[in-house]
Motif scaffolding. Sequence first.
Motif, PDB file in Angstrom:
ATOM      1  N   TRP A  99       0.826  -1.201   0.000  1.00  0.00           N
ATOM      2  CA  TRP A  99       0.000   0.000   0.000  1.00  0.00           C
ATOM      3  C   TRP A  99       0.861   1.253   0.000  1.00  0.00           C
ATOM      4  N   ARG A 100       1.899   1.211   0.851  1.00  0.00           N
ATOM      5  CA  ARG A 100       2.746   2.392   0.913  1.00  0.00           C
ATOM      6  C   ARG A 100       3.440   2.624  -0.418  1.00  0.00           C
ATOM      7  N   ARG A 101       3.843   1.540  -1.044  1.00  0.00           N
ATOM      8  CA  ARG A 101       4.474   1.683  -2.350  1.00  0.00           C
ATOM      9  C   ARG A 101       3.535   2.358  -3.328  1.00  0.00           C
ATOM     10  N   VAL A 102       2.280   1.962  -3.270  1.00  0.00           N
ATOM     11  CA  VAL A 102       1.300   2.584  -4.162  1.00  0.00           C
ATOM     12  C   VAL A 102       1.256   4.087  -3.924  1.00  0.00           C
ATOM     13  N   VAL A 103       1.192   4.433  -2.629  1.00  0.00           N
ATOM     14  CA  VAL A 103       1.103   5.854  -2.286  1.00  0.00           C
ATOM     15  C   VAL A 103       2.350   6.582  -2.780  1.00  0.00           C
ATOM     16  N   PHE A 104       3.518   5.994  -2.544  1.00  0.00           N
ATOM     17  CA  PHE A 104       4.765   6.604  -2.988  1.00  0.00           C
ATOM     18  C   PHE A 104       4.757   6.794  -4.491  1.00  0.00           C
ATOM     19  N   ARG A 105       4.306   5.756  -5.170  1.00  0.00           N
ATOM     20  CA  ARG A 105       4.295   5.798  -6.622  1.00  0.00           C
ATOM     21  C   ARG A 105       3.477   6.986  -7.113  1.00  0.00           C
ATOM     22  N   TRP A 106       2.412   7.139  -6.423  1.00  0.00           N
ATOM     23  CA  TRP A 106       1.478   8.185  -6.829  1.00  0.00           C
ATOM     24  C   TRP A 106       2.097   9.569  -6.608  1.00  0.00           C
ATOM     25  N   ARG A 107       2.840   9.671  -5.511  1.00  0.00           N
ATOM     26  CA  ARG A 107       3.387  10.982  -5.182  1.00  0.00           C
ATOM     27  C   ARG A 107       4.837  11.106  -5.617  1.00  0.00           C
ATOM     28  N   ARG A 108       5.201  10.381  -6.628  1.00  0.00           N
ATOM     29  CA  ARG A 108       6.615  10.264  -6.999  1.00  0.00           C
ATOM     30  C   ARG A 108       7.307  11.583  -7.267  1.00  0.00           C
ATOM     31  N   THR A 109       6.682  12.410  -8.067  1.00  0.00           N
ATOM     32  CA  THR A 109       7.349  13.661  -8.420  1.00  0.00           C
ATOM     33  C   THR A 109       7.587  14.503  -7.175  1.00  0.00           C
ATOM     34  N   GLN A 110       6.566  14.555  -6.335  1.00  0.00           N
ATOM     35  CA  GLN A 110       6.727  15.350  -5.118  1.00  0.00           C
ATOM     36  C   GLN A 110       7.851  14.781  -4.264  1.00  0.00           C
ATOM     37  N   GLU A 149       6.736  -2.374 -13.444  1.00  0.00           N
ATOM     38  CA  GLU A 149       7.123  -1.365 -14.428  1.00  0.00           C
ATOM     39  C   GLU A 149       8.070  -1.936 -15.462  1.00  0.00           C
ATOM     40  N   ARG A 150       8.930  -2.841 -15.001  1.00  0.00           N
ATOM     41  CA  ARG A 150       9.849  -3.451 -15.971  1.00  0.00           C
ATOM     42  C   ARG A 150       9.065  -4.240 -16.991  1.00  0.00           C
ATOM     43  N   LEU A 151       8.064  -4.965 -16.499  1.00  0.00           N
ATOM     44  CA  LEU A 151       7.260  -5.773 -17.410  1.00  0.00           C
ATOM     45  C   LEU A 151       6.560  -4.885 -18.429  1.00  0.00           C
ATOM     46  N   VAL A 152       5.960  -3.806 -17.928  1.00  0.00           N
ATOM     47  CA  VAL A 152       5.261  -2.901 -18.841  1.00  0.00           C
ATOM     48  C   VAL A 152       6.242  -2.363 -19.878  1.00  0.00           C
ATOM     49  N   HIS A 153       7.422  -1.996 -19.390  1.00  0.00           N
ATOM     50  CA  HIS A 153       8.422  -1.467 -20.306  1.00  0.00           C
ATOM     51  C   HIS A 153       8.801  -2.511 -21.344  1.00  0.00           C
ATOM     52  N   ASP A 154       9.016  -3.746 -20.877  1.00  0.00           N
ATOM     53  CA  ASP A 154       9.374  -4.815 -21.810  1.00  0.00           C
ATOM     54  C   ASP A 154       8.283  -5.019 -22.842  1.00  0.00           C
ATOM     55  N   LEU A 155       7.038  -5.008 -22.372  1.00  0.00           N
ATOM     56  CA  LEU A 155       5.932  -5.239 -23.301  1.00  0.00           C
ATOM     57  C   LEU A 155       5.872  -4.133 -24.348  1.00  0.00           C
ATOM     58  N   ARG A 156       6.041  -2.890 -23.885  1.00  0.00           N
ATOM     59  CA  ARG A 156       5.977  -1.794 -24.851  1.00  0.00           C
ATOM     60  C   ARG A 156       7.097  -1.937 -25.868  1.00  0.00           C
ATOM     61  N   PHE A 157       8.264  -2.279 -25.366  1.00  0.00           N
ATOM     62  CA  PHE A 157       9.408  -2.438 -26.261  1.00  0.00           C
ATOM     63  C   PHE A 157       9.129  -3.531 -27.282  1.00  0.00           C
ATOM     64  N   ALA A 158       8.587  -4.636 -26.776  1.00  0.00           N
ATOM     65  CA  ALA A 158       8.285  -5.747 -27.679  1.00  0.00           C
ATOM     66  C   ALA A 158       7.281  -5.305 -28.727  1.00  0.00           C
ATOM     67  N   ALA A 159       6.238  -4.591 -28.288  1.00  0.00           N
ATOM     68  CA  ALA A 159       5.216  -4.159 -29.240  1.00  0.00           C
ATOM     69  C   ALA A 159       5.825  -3.256 -30.307  1.00  0.00           C
ATOM     70  N   ARG A 160       6.707  -2.351 -29.879  1.00  0.00           N
ATOM     71  CA  ARG A 160       7.345  -1.468 -30.865  1.00  0.00           C
ATOM     72  C   ARG A 160       8.168  -2.285 -31.844  1.00  0.00           C
ATOM     73  N   LEU A 161       8.875  -3.257 -31.298  1.00  0.00           N
ATOM     74  CA  LEU A 161       9.718  -4.100 -32.128  1.00  0.00           C
ATOM     75  C   LEU A 161       8.885  -4.812 -33.190  1.00  0.00           C
ATOM     76  N   PHE A 162       7.747  -5.344 -32.773  1.00  0.00           N
ATOM     77  CA  PHE A 162       6.904  -6.039 -33.727  1.00  0.00           C
ATOM     78  C   PHE A 162       6.397  -5.081 -34.787  1.00  0.00           C
TER      79      PHE A 162
END
Lengths: 112, 886, 110
Positions: B13-24, B82-95
């Motif tokens: 839960w805390r990670r979620v909150v941190f993620r959300w407030r990342r820029t701050q 996030e790594r997975l999402v990044h990998d997926l996006r990369f794969a999609a671009r590659l295809f």
Amino acid sequence: MGKRPTPSELLPGTLDLLILRTLAPGPMHGYGIAHRLQQVSDDVLQVGESSLYPALQRLLLNGWVKAEWGASENNRRARYYTLTAAGRKQLVSEREEFTRMIGAIQKVLDTA
Amino acid sequence: MTPSVQTRLDRVWRRVVFRWRRTQLNRELAEEIESHRLLKEAENSRAGLSPQAARELSNRQMGNIEMAKEDCRDMWSFLRVERLVHDLRFAARLFGRNPGFTVIAVLSLAIGIGGNAAMFTLVDKLLVRPLPYFEPDRLVRVTGIYPRAAVPFFQQQSRTMDVAAVSAGSEYNLTGQGEAVRIFGAAASANLFSVLGAPVAQGRAFEPGEDSPGRDSVIIISDALWKNKFGCDPSILGRVITVNGMNRQIVGIMPPGFGFPSSKVEAWLPLRLDPSNFIEYWGSGWVPFVSRIRLGANVQQAQAEIRALVAQFKRTFPYPMARDWNANATAIPLQEDLMGDIRGTLLILFSSVGMVLLIACTNVASLLLSRATTRRKEIALRVALGAGRLRIVRQLLTESVLLALIGGGLGILLGMSALSIFKSVLPSSTPGLAAAAIDWRVAGTIAALALLTGLAFGIAPALSASQIDLAGSIRTGSQRSITSAWTRLRSCLITAEVALTVVLVVSAGLLMRSLYTLSEVRLGFRPEQILTVRISPNQSSCTERAACIALYGRILDSARGIAGVDEAAIANTLPLDAEQPYLAVEIEGHPKSADYPAPLLWSGAVSPGYVRMMGIPLLAGREFTEADGSKSAGVLLITPSTARIFWPGENPIGKHIKRAGEAQWRTVVGVVGDVRQYSLAKGRPDWVPGAMYMPYVQSAREDGQIYAAMTLLVKGRADSGRLGHEIRSLAEEQDPNVPVSQVQPLEDVVSGSISDFRSTIRVFLSFAGAAILLAAIGIYGLVSYWVTQRTFEIGVRVAMGATRQRIVSIVLAQGLRVAVYGAGAGIVAALAVTRFLGSLLYGVTATDPVTFVAVTALVLAVTVTATAFPAWRAARIDPVTWLRVD
Amino acid sequence: MATERIDLPQGTLDLLILRTLALAPQHGWGVSERIQQISSDVLQVQQGSLYPALHRLERRGWIKARWGISENSRRAKYYELTRAGRKQLETEAGAWRKLSAAVAQVLDMA
């Protein structure tokens, strides 16, 4: 081993424990924690700032400390960290654990 | 120090909150660290350093602050996600950037996976699922057919089974409820439903004894009939309907989906067991048995008992039966019996589809291998930038798994259409066929399969690619050192592909030749321009022979009067029809004996002019004429094969045959050509030694009655739709209670008889086509890659004077080498495998050399085509450009 | 929790191996057994880290290996401290003591 080993290298998790212990008496900011550790250990423990802040974040994530902004000595903003109730409990258990381990290693090192 | 579940959840839960407030948080961290540094700087100043020196020192003292910030940021995100999402996006671009590769890989997978999804469904639903009856493993089919007299005998005498009987079914007239229709009904013993363990949905099943005369005026209808004909009328139970002229009360409705012995059956009538009706009880209306093994007994005991009972029962026959009648009757589990005929087809289809899947996976694996090596530079770069080996492997695996999942998803869609194609290949009366559809289980298995395939053929290239020699790869563009093993593997894969393709194409070729031979078969008659219509008055309205004859006489006259009709005739059945009329006969000069009981002849009842209209050649004697009336001497036409069997070397004209049990002999007056009566493959079943024709007006069935249901044939140049209409109205004119059905051109009957086979061929052809396409793609990919690898070498050769032709032939040789090995292996495999096509082959042997040679030539031709483009590309290599760039 | 075993990080493991071998030459399995034994099973040595550690120490010249016969009469590789190794042990043990003392001080501070 050219350089002096930091406590985290010899015993991982030591840094967390030390920080928790340092915060036990009361809230402190990052600089203060580093300074205090150095002081009490006669300069043996040189906690690098590069390891201090990630450790603090980790403690925050685990919910063992909480942080609040306040004013520091030079009238700038600084974040003060305080132990939470969970943090106190963690300190007790980690300390026991640590003592046990030290004891064990010491036994091996002391065998005639 | 293992955290509890609660702690873990809190952490997330805390990670979620941190993620959300990342820029701050980022901002705050920077501020915090700067503040710390300033304090240090102040300390250094107090220690006596100049402001400049103090600042510099404090910066150094803070250490590797950037990395510290990075580590902090790690706490503020879900790294793995996030790594997975990044990998997926990369794969999609590659295809997206490599559409050719992507499309080929996805399609290959989709085809393979889709075909298999359809096949799994069929095998699962049809072969593996148990029958929907109570304790279905106790149900057995007793082989052989039995006269009705055997039913009570077996029911009373059997100790191991409860025996029931049900006919395969035939058409009945349903009248009195609006328009007269034909329904398909089966006659069943009273205990059929209890033996099967199939309860009725509404009303009741037959009661014991309702299969005896006087109590059998009941009927049970199917759910489909209730819906279609009676519109789900809730008050249907108890209503009386007229079936074949007899009033029956509807006492029960079966649940939807119940179809025994086949899904065509719409109604069940009690099987009338009437010992006083000798003909019916002993002579006609034979039925198959289905039984349930009683508790405490097993199949082996039942089988032994059947043999004993058959022997016993044979002795009670009022007329002599062949000594070996039903001698090897036995009990087969019902499941096997029902699925028996389609098991063969399904297995063949299954193995073909499996092969296509293998080929597809091979292609994709090969493609991925080649891509892994061509991406070495990119991967080397990423390693240099600090990516760990695990990271790279994970990235590559994500790509291949994504590819596999897309292919799998598409495959399921393809599978659904493949399923409907397969369904059309199997006989439509197969139980459960209509309901077979891809369900969640199959889809889930497919998804898992896709995932596994993605991992399986992704892992090898991923591991190999991640093990690169960093400096070496970036410096030299050509990558020849480590890839040779993988290239060899690829060649082997493609060779295997070609072999499998050869097996499939050979099978398809053999089947095609069978189909061609079948359609070229000499029918013995000319079906062109003939329209057929089935006319079915009730049997009861033809008890009066004269009435029936008069009816058909009128129909024929009216039919001939229709504009555009040249000729008309009637016949009791059509060639290649499902109705096969056999009569037991006595042949002059061949007295009956125990070993040679009355032979069965295929018996046609036709009007004069039938033979001429059908174009059946008259080989000797004469045809029927109007003079052969119902009071005249009985006459017959037979076929040459019949004459050869019974009167070899003699003139059959003038010989005599009569129906078993008839008083008067009939005389053979003519010989007409053999006609394919039974199927295109066979003129007659083996146990029917001959065929004969009787004039309709003199005809009789085994019970002595005249044929009531006849097929009207009209020949003419009129449009068949209009003709059908006219015939229907003229039949109605004659008798409104006479249903007219199955209006179809005779040519359709002929082609219909091989339509199932034709569909099977079509399916095979599509497999073969898919296989060839995939193999061609595989070869193309392999050779294309080879050319790219050898660009340097080729450039050198050209620079040293090699001609274009030489280059082209070198490239061709690469492709042909794979093809030749593959074809060789494929031929050997095909020789071993095609024998399993067995019964599907007609007029061609399983090792037919012409087909094998043709297929080999085809494969080589395809190889040459696939190699053409890379060869052309190679020939155009300009040594100057390529030698420089490398 | 008192029965929980603790995995040793690399630095500490090196130290304990050197210390154990200081008493007498041993083969790999014997070293890990001994450490586990003396620490009353608190310290656990993973096979996966023991042998790399031994090779590392060997490469650095702090221990050397020779073949011998083990208790159950099989061939086994025995390790023993070199002179350089003995010196290293002293240095490291000293550093360790200082460090653990400092940590203890922090932990006990008022």
